[in-house]
Structure formats: C-alpha cells, structure tokens
Design a protein around this motif. Structure first.
Motif, PDB file in Angstrom:
ATOM      1  N   LYS A   2     122.659  30.560  59.805  1.00 11.88           N
ATOM      2  CA  LYS A   2     121.690  31.046  58.667  1.00 11.88           C
ATOM      3  C   LYS A   2     122.368  31.301  57.632  1.00 11.88           C
ATOM      4  O   LYS A   2     122.003  31.253  56.428  1.00 11.88           O
ATOM      5  CB  LYS A   2     120.670  31.853  59.406  1.00 11.88           C
ATOM      6  CG  LYS A   2     119.755  30.957  60.561  1.00 11.88           C
ATOM      7  CD  LYS A   2     118.716  32.116  60.882  1.00 11.88           C
ATOM      8  CE  LYS A   2     117.833  31.442  62.111  1.00 11.88           C
ATOM      9  NZ  LYS A   2     117.025  32.835  62.706  1.00 11.88           N
ATOM     10  N   ALA A   3     123.632  32.311  57.804  1.00  8.92           N
ATOM     11  CA  ALA A   3     124.244  32.522  56.950  1.00  8.92           C
ATOM     12  C   ALA A   3     124.894  31.490  55.995  1.00  8.92           C
ATOM     13  O   ALA A   3     124.968  31.631  54.764  1.00  8.92           O
ATOM     14  CB  ALA A   3     125.339  33.813  57.474  1.00  8.92           C
ATOM     15  N   TRP A   4     125.463  30.635  56.682  1.00  8.91           N
ATOM     16  CA  TRP A   4     125.900  29.366  55.911  1.00  8.91           C
ATOM     17  C   TRP A   4     125.009  28.648  55.069  1.00  8.91           C
ATOM     18  O   TRP A   4     125.223  28.259  53.827  1.00  8.91           O
ATOM     19  CB  TRP A   4     126.540  28.414  56.840  1.00  8.91           C
ATOM     20  CG  TRP A   4     127.260  27.398  56.185  1.00  8.91           C
ATOM     21  CD1 TRP A   4     126.904  26.023  56.278  1.00  8.91           C
ATOM     22  CD2 TRP A   4     128.270  27.277  55.273  1.00  8.91           C
ATOM     23  NE1 TRP A   4     127.635  25.276  55.426  1.00  8.91           N
ATOM     24  CE2 TRP A   4     128.678  26.068  54.896  1.00  8.91           C
ATOM     25  CE3 TRP A   4     129.226  28.466  54.884  1.00  8.91           C
ATOM     26  CZ2 TRP A   4     129.578  25.814  54.008  1.00  8.91           C
ATOM     27  CZ3 TRP A   4     130.216  28.110  54.201  1.00  8.91           C
ATOM     28  CH2 TRP A   4     130.453  26.857  53.777  1.00  8.91           C
ATOM     29  N   THR A  92     110.430  36.662  54.394  1.00 13.93           N
ATOM     30  CA  THR A  92     109.462  35.975  55.419  1.00 13.93           C
ATOM     31  C   THR A  92     110.139  35.250  56.440  1.00 13.93           C
ATOM     32  O   THR A  92     109.381  34.822  57.229  1.00 13.93           O
ATOM     33  CB  THR A  92     108.368  35.381  54.807  1.00 13.93           C
ATOM     34  OG1 THR A  92     108.971  34.393  54.082  1.00 13.93           O
ATOM     35  CG2 THR A  92     107.791  36.346  53.639  1.00 13.93           C
ATOM     36  N   TYR A  93     111.502  34.567  56.022  1.00 12.01           N
ATOM     37  CA  TYR A  93     112.080  33.635  57.079  1.00 12.01           C
ATOM     38  C   TYR A  93     112.675  34.647  57.927  1.00 12.01           C
ATOM     39  O   TYR A  93     112.892  35.551  57.985  1.00 12.01           O
ATOM     40  CB  TYR A  93     113.026  32.992  56.102  1.00 12.01           C
ATOM     41  CG  TYR A  93     112.730  32.104  55.197  1.00 12.01           C
ATOM     42  CD1 TYR A  93     111.382  31.427  55.118  1.00 12.01           C
ATOM     43  CD2 TYR A  93     113.441  32.005  53.927  1.00 12.01           C
ATOM     44  CE1 TYR A  93     110.884  30.680  54.084  1.00 12.01           C
ATOM     45  CE2 TYR A  93     113.078  31.011  52.854  1.00 12.01           C
ATOM     46  CZ  TYR A  93     111.732  30.451  52.880  1.00 12.01           C
ATOM     47  OH  TYR A  93     111.134  29.728  52.000  1.00 12.01           O
ATOM     48  N   PRO A  94     113.000  33.636  59.405  1.00 13.10           N
ATOM     49  CA  PRO A  94     113.375  34.370  60.562  1.00 13.10           C
ATOM     50  C   PRO A  94     114.976  34.370  60.289  1.00 13.10           C
ATOM     51  O   PRO A  94     115.738  33.901  60.920  1.00 13.10           O
ATOM     52  CB  PRO A  94     113.051  33.335  61.498  1.00 13.10           C
ATOM     53  CG  PRO A  94     113.082  32.098  60.736  1.00 13.10           C
ATOM     54  CD  PRO A  94     112.363  32.253  59.707  1.00 13.10           C
ATOM     55  N   VAL A  95     115.373  35.353  59.397  1.00 15.72           N
ATOM     56  CA  VAL A  95     116.836  35.875  59.066  1.00 15.72           C
ATOM     57  C   VAL A  95     116.988  37.131  59.104  1.00 15.72           C
ATOM     58  O   VAL A  95     116.209  37.804  58.628  1.00 15.72           O
ATOM     59  CB  VAL A  95     117.179  34.819  57.859  1.00 15.72           C
ATOM     60  CG1 VAL A  95     116.199  35.309  56.538  1.00 15.72           C
ATOM     61  CG2 VAL A  95     118.574  35.106  57.652  1.00 15.72           C
ATOM     62  N   ARG A  96     118.014  37.551  59.678  1.00 20.20           N
ATOM     63  CA  ARG A  96     118.363  39.134  59.647  1.00 20.20           C
ATOM     64  C   ARG A  96     119.079  39.354  58.333  1.00 20.20           C
ATOM     65  O   ARG A  96     119.625  38.777  57.631  1.00 20.20           O
ATOM     66  CB  ARG A  96     119.328  39.327  60.853  1.00 20.20           C
ATOM     67  CG  ARG A  96     118.731  39.016  62.268  1.00 20.20           C
ATOM     68  CD  ARG A  96     119.651  39.475  63.348  1.00 20.20           C
ATOM     69  NE  ARG A  96     120.767  38.550  63.215  1.00 20.20           N
ATOM     70  CZ  ARG A  96     122.222  38.816  63.862  1.00 20.20           C
ATOM     71  NH1 ARG A  96     122.106  39.813  64.518  1.00 20.20           N
ATOM     72  NH2 ARG A  96     123.033  37.875  63.930  1.00 20.20           N
TER      73      ARG A  96
END
Length: 246
Positions: A2-4, A92-96
C-alpha cells in the motif's frame, strides 16, 4: 505494498507538475555551476589533495543547493492534501498512517535521487581527463544523500502540521538553518556547550563526508535525525483521532 501505491501516486503528482521540472532544472544548473567554478579554482591554485580540495569545495556548495531546493519538494506532501480536502478521503481507505508516511517519504526520496543522477555527469567527465580515486567521491555522495534524507524527513513533518505550502517551506527552512548556525557563534557559549551542540549540527556532521571520510557516528546521527522526524510525522497524523477529525 500500500505504501508503494501511495508512492507511485505521489511520483505521478510530482511529474505532472511543471514545478518539479523547474526544481530539477535549477538544481542541475546550480550544481553544474558550482562544480565548474570549484574545478577552475582548484586548477588555478593547484597542489591540493583532491578529497580535501575539489570534492570538499564542491560538496560544501552542493549542501547549500540541497538546502535551498528540498523544502520546496516536501512542502506539498501533506499541506496540499489538507488544503484540497483529499487527506480525509485518504483516511477512509484501509491504509495505516505509517504506510501513508512511508509512501510519501519514499516518493520524495526517489525524486531526490532523480535530482542527484545528473550531477554524476561532471565527475564522470572529469574522470576521463584525470583518473582520481573513487572512494572519497562515493563518501561525499553518501553524505549528501544522508543530509538530503534528513531534510526530507524534517520537511515532511512540517508539511503534516499545516495546509499552507509556503508556511511549510518557510518553517522547514527555519529549522534546518537553525541546525546550521547553532555552532557558528562560539562567543555565546562556553567550549563544553559548543562541543555538545556540535553533535547536533547537520552541517558539521556532513563535513567529514565532504572530505571523503565516512564516520559511523555521523551515519547513525543522520539516520536517527531522519527517524525522529519520521516518527513525529506518524504521531502528527495520529492526533486527528483524539481531535475527533475522523
């Protein structure tokens, strides 16, 4: 992963703006000018050892160019998203939060690498006429990379505090210039205090690298400095939860 995804999105944003190409051009022109002028100075004076002569002058000048440009690279990382309101959509996205910070920092770091690549042309061309030792040059570039990484981490943290890009850049300049001048006025403090402050001076820490010397203490300092502002950025994003923003 997700970071990428966030990193690639940020990189597209960089290169979809003419500002990125302006910054790249200014950086390359200034670094080329300093290399040329310092080389002429080195040739005219002669008799100096390359690492403590040419490379030292060149990379001490390049640190100034890096200080001038990088706060302008990081000022938009969070400030622009806050102003446009897209940061709430991102949350709102499933990202930390740490993945958001890693993605944005990695994008600015890759952009910095792209800025550094053209600067290799000058020493490569010089090497065709004078086969110098490579390790001191590698040490100087490593120092510049670590110094730039510290600038980026600091700028990213400041950007996370405001929605105004100009404020972000100016505050980042203020912090970095403070770490520049903190050891320059020896008359305001005693010798023991100046020796203690010297440990926290970004630019004194960089001096060894410019002379072709790699000291592990300097490497650890730059990594710790970057890690501190990286952690502060994550904490800054996390404050929205107790502020009731989301």
């Amino acid at each position: 992963m997700k970071a990428w995804v966030i990193c690639t999105k940020e990189l597209r944003s960089y290169f979809q703006s003419y500002v990125a190409f302006v910054l790249l051009t200014v950086f390359v022109v200034l670094t080329s000018y300093f290399f040329y002028s310092d080389l002429i100075f080195f040739i005219l004076l002669g008799g100096f050892v390359l690492p403590t002569g040419l490379w030292q002058y060149v990379f001490l000048d390049l640190r100034l160019v890096t200080l001038l440009i990088l706060p302008l690279v990081t000022m938009r990382l969070f400030a622009e998203e806050k102003k446009l309101g897209t940061i709430e959509l991102l949350w709102t996205y499933p990202v930390r939060d740490v993945e958001i910070v890693v993605g944005k920092f990695l994008a600015s770091w890759i952009f910095f690498l792209v800025m550094l690549l053209p600067t290799l042309a000058s020493p490569i061309l010089f090497y065709r006429f004078y086969a110098f030792d490579i390790p001191p040059l590698v040490a100087a570039y490593l120092g510049l990379l670590l110094l730039g990484t510290s600038f980026l981490a600091c700028g990213m943290f400041v950007s996370s505090l405001t929605e105004n890009q100009v404020v972000s850049a100016m505050v980042t300049y203020g912090i970095l210039v403070f770490f520049w001048f903190m050891t320059w006025n020896e008359e305001v403090a005693n010798r023991e205090l100046m020796a203690w402050l010297l440990r926290f001076s970004l630019f004194d820490r960089f001096f060894n690298f410019a002379r072709g010397v790699i000291d592990t203490k300097d490497v650890v300092f730059f990594l710790a400095f970057s890690g501190l502002f990286f952690a502060l950025t994550v904490l800054s994003l996390g404050t929205r939860k107790w502020r009731g923003v989301s």
